[in-house]
Design a protein around this motif. Structure first.
Motif, mmCIF file in Angstrom:
data_model
loop_
_atom_site.group_PDB
_atom_site.id
_atom_site.type_symbol
_atom_site.label_atom_id
_atom_site.label_comp_id
_atom_site.label_asym_id
_atom_site.label_seq_id
_atom_site.Cartn_x
_atom_site.Cartn_y
_atom_site.Cartn_z
ATOM 1 N N GLN A 70 23.716 50.380 -39.866
ATOM 2 C CA GLN A 70 24.763 51.404 -39.898
ATOM 3 C C GLN A 70 24.539 52.445 -38.797
ATOM 4 O OE1 GLN A 70 27.486 51.139 -42.046
ATOM 5 N NE2 GLN A 70 26.470 49.188 -42.385
ATOM 6 N N ALA A 71 23.299 52.867 -38.627
ATOM 7 C CA ALA A 71 22.978 53.850 -37.592
ATOM 8 C C ALA A 71 23.217 53.270 -36.198
ATOM 9 C CB ALA A 71 21.526 54.313 -37.738
ATOM 10 N N THR A 72 22.830 52.020 -36.007
ATOM 11 C CA THR A 72 23.034 51.361 -34.714
ATOM 12 C C THR A 72 24.523 51.283 -34.389
ATOM 13 O OG1 THR A 72 20.986 50.110 -34.972
ATOM 14 C CG2 THR A 72 22.598 49.260 -33.381
ATOM 15 N N ALA A 73 25.333 50.896 -35.363
ATOM 16 C CA ALA A 73 26.781 50.816 -35.147
ATOM 17 C C ALA A 73 27.354 52.186 -34.788
ATOM 18 C CB ALA A 73 27.466 50.247 -36.381
ATOM 19 N N ALA A 74 26.884 53.236 -35.453
ATOM 20 C CA ALA A 74 27.381 54.588 -35.162
ATOM 21 C C ALA A 74 27.002 55.021 -33.750
ATOM 22 C CB ALA A 74 26.847 55.578 -36.190
ATOM 23 N N VAL A 75 25.769 54.724 -33.341
ATOM 24 C CA VAL A 75 25.331 55.088 -31.993
ATOM 25 C C VAL A 75 26.112 54.291 -30.952
ATOM 26 C CG1 VAL A 75 23.382 54.963 -30.371
ATOM 27 C CG2 VAL A 75 23.048 55.912 -32.672
ATOM 28 N N GLU A 76 26.274 53.007 -31.187
ATOM 29 C CA GLU A 76 26.984 52.162 -30.223
ATOM 30 C C GLU A 76 28.461 52.532 -30.106
ATOM 31 O OE1 GLU A 76 25.999 48.138 -31.326
ATOM 32 O OE2 GLU A 76 24.016 48.311 -30.375
ATOM 33 N N ALA A 77 29.027 53.138 -31.123
ATOM 34 C CA ALA A 77 30.434 53.556 -31.087
ATOM 35 C C ALA A 77 30.635 54.855 -30.307
ATOM 36 C CB ALA A 77 30.965 53.715 -32.508
ATOM 37 N N GLU A 78 29.551 55.537 -29.981
ATOM 38 C CA GLU A 78 29.643 56.819 -29.284
ATOM 39 C C GLU A 78 29.736 56.636 -27.775
ATOM 40 O OE1 GLU A 78 30.215 59.744 -30.259
ATOM 41 O OE2 GLU A 78 30.053 59.265 -32.388
ATOM 42 N N SER A 79 30.518 57.486 -27.139
ATOM 43 C CA SER A 79 30.605 57.490 -25.678
ATOM 44 C C SER A 79 29.898 58.711 -25.099
ATOM 45 C CB SER A 79 32.067 57.472 -25.235
ATOM 46 O OG SER A 79 32.745 58.611 -25.739
ATOM 47 N N ALA A 80 29.336 59.540 -25.949
ATOM 48 C CA ALA A 80 28.642 60.753 -25.504
ATOM 49 C C ALA A 80 27.429 60.400 -24.649
ATOM 50 C CB ALA A 80 28.202 61.573 -26.711
ATOM 51 N N ARG A 81 27.146 61.269 -23.683
ATOM 52 C CA ARG A 81 25.958 61.079 -22.845
ATOM 53 C C ARG A 81 24.675 61.319 -23.639
ATOM 54 N NH1 ARG A 81 24.610 64.396 -19.314
ATOM 55 N NH2 ARG A 81 25.906 66.130 -19.947
ATOM 56 N N ARG A 82 24.725 62.273 -24.592
ATOM 57 C CA ARG A 82 23.536 62.602 -25.377
ATOM 58 C C ARG A 82 23.840 62.398 -26.854
ATOM 59 N NH1 ARG A 82 21.228 68.211 -24.111
ATOM 60 N NH2 ARG A 82 19.440 67.303 -25.150
ATOM 61 N N VAL A 83 22.950 61.703 -27.520
ATOM 62 C CA VAL A 83 23.078 61.462 -28.959
ATOM 63 C C VAL A 83 21.789 61.932 -29.619
ATOM 64 C CG1 VAL A 83 23.317 59.710 -30.756
ATOM 65 C CG2 VAL A 83 24.671 59.528 -28.650
ATOM 66 N N LEU A 84 21.952 62.635 -30.710
ATOM 67 C CA LEU A 84 20.846 63.123 -31.527
ATOM 68 C C LEU A 84 21.013 62.522 -32.915
ATOM 69 C CD1 LEU A 84 18.584 65.242 -32.370
ATOM 70 C CD2 LEU A 84 20.476 66.833 -32.768
ATOM 71 N N LEU A 85 19.937 62.010 -33.484
ATOM 72 C CA LEU A 85 19.986 61.501 -34.853
ATOM 73 C C LEU A 85 19.372 62.532 -35.793
ATOM 74 C CD1 LEU A 85 18.930 57.763 -34.397
ATOM 75 C CD2 LEU A 85 21.223 58.739 -34.515
ATOM 76 N N VAL A 86 20.032 62.724 -36.937
ATOM 77 C CA VAL A 86 19.538 63.610 -37.989
ATOM 78 C C VAL A 86 19.549 62.785 -39.260
ATOM 79 C CG1 VAL A 86 19.906 65.740 -39.276
ATOM 80 C CG2 VAL A 86 20.554 65.623 -36.846
ATOM 81 N N GLY A 87 18.371 62.437 -39.770
ATOM 82 C CA GLY A 87 18.307 61.566 -40.933
ATOM 83 C C GLY A 87 17.523 62.156 -42.073
ATOM 84 N N LYS A 88 17.927 61.775 -43.278
ATOM 85 C CA LYS A 88 17.247 62.207 -44.505
ATOM 86 C C LYS A 88 16.832 60.972 -45.281
ATOM 87 C CE LYS A 88 16.436 64.718 -48.352
ATOM 88 N NZ LYS A 88 15.443 63.849 -48.979
ATOM 89 N N SER A 89 15.562 60.799 -45.544
ATOM 90 C CA SER A 89 15.043 59.734 -46.395
ATOM 91 C C SER A 89 15.552 58.365 -45.963
ATOM 92 C CB SER A 89 15.364 60.040 -47.860
ATOM 93 O OG SER A 89 14.714 59.147 -48.727
ATOM 94 N N LEU A 90 16.531 57.805 -46.642
ATOM 95 C CA LEU A 90 17.095 56.504 -46.266
ATOM 96 C C LEU A 90 17.517 56.496 -44.798
ATOM 97 C CD1 LEU A 90 18.176 53.661 -47.204
ATOM 98 C CD2 LEU A 90 20.352 54.818 -47.604
ATOM 99 N N GLY A 91 18.046 57.599 -44.321
ATOM 100 C CA GLY A 91 18.455 57.697 -42.923
ATOM 101 C C GLY A 91 17.312 57.558 -41.943
ATOM 102 N N THR A 92 16.066 57.797 -42.400
ATOM 103 C CA THR A 92 14.925 57.687 -41.488
ATOM 104 C C THR A 92 14.577 56.241 -41.166
ATOM 105 O OG1 THR A 92 13.161 57.816 -43.176
ATOM 106 C CG2 THR A 92 14.019 59.897 -42.327
#
Length: 190
Positions: free
Chosen positions: A72-94
């Motif tokens: 899910q995280a990979t799909a969200a990152v790949e859908a972004e066109s932004a030059r800079r991406v920051l991940l913020v995760g909690k527990s399962l998100g890590t």
């Protein structure tokens, strides 16, 4: 609130379209909960566009949940066109820590699952700015391991997996202030 689709970008606050923070919640800790809500507000204040994912893991098997969250995280990152991406995760998100490590993405990890080798190995390989936040009373936190990783972290003594003290709401609120300040310092340095 549960949504019918597992990976919905429910909320997006536009600021700078070239800087996007993707919020990856916990299994039962939504972006509306205090830690992620306050992190979103801090990032928005620093000019980041914030995308919140709302999800409900389709399984209780830990390895399947890990693979699912990473996908899910990979799909969200790949859908972004932004030059800079920051991940913020909690527990399962890590479980997205390997994604941050391999793509050199900065990250803020609330209550990282330090009992999981895949998460620990990814944190050890992180080269982008990374912040860990954990509680001294959290089953997933290991202060010696957090220290050994050499990453900046904030440990809240006695705090549980939500970085709270269920029997002491004032102390919980004080934790939220400490966490918000630390996330603000981290965001200001990005």
């Amino acid at each position: 609130m549960r949504h019918p689709q597992p990976n919905i970008a429910d909320a997006r606050w536009p600021a700078d379209p070239d800087r996007v923070a993707i919020v990856l919640p916990g299994g039962g800790y939504t972006p509306a909960r205090p830690l992620l809500h306050l992190a979103r507000n801090v990032l928005f204040g620093h000019g980041w566009t914030v995308q919140e994912l709302w999800w409900a893991p389709p399984t209780t098997d830990e390895d399947e949940r890990a693979a699912w969250a990473l996908a899910q995280a990979t799909a969200a990152v790949e859908a972004e066109s932004a030059r800079r991406v920051l991940l913020v995760g909690k527990s399962l998100g890590t479980f997205a820590a390997p994604l941050a490590a391999t793509r050199d993405l900065p990250a803020i990890w609330f209550t990282p699952l330090l009992f999981r080798a895949d998460v620990v190995d990814a944190l050890a390989a992180a080269s982008a700015p990374t912040l860990l936040l954990g509680g001294g009373g959290d089953w997933s936190w290991d202060p010696r391991l957090a220290d050994d990783l050499g990453l900046p972290y904030l440990e809240l003594p006695g705090a549980d997996h939500g970085l709270e003290h269920p029997d002491d709401p004032v102390r919980t609120a004080e934790n939220l202030v400490r966490v918000t300040r630390r996330v603000n310092e981290f965001a200001a340095a990005l």
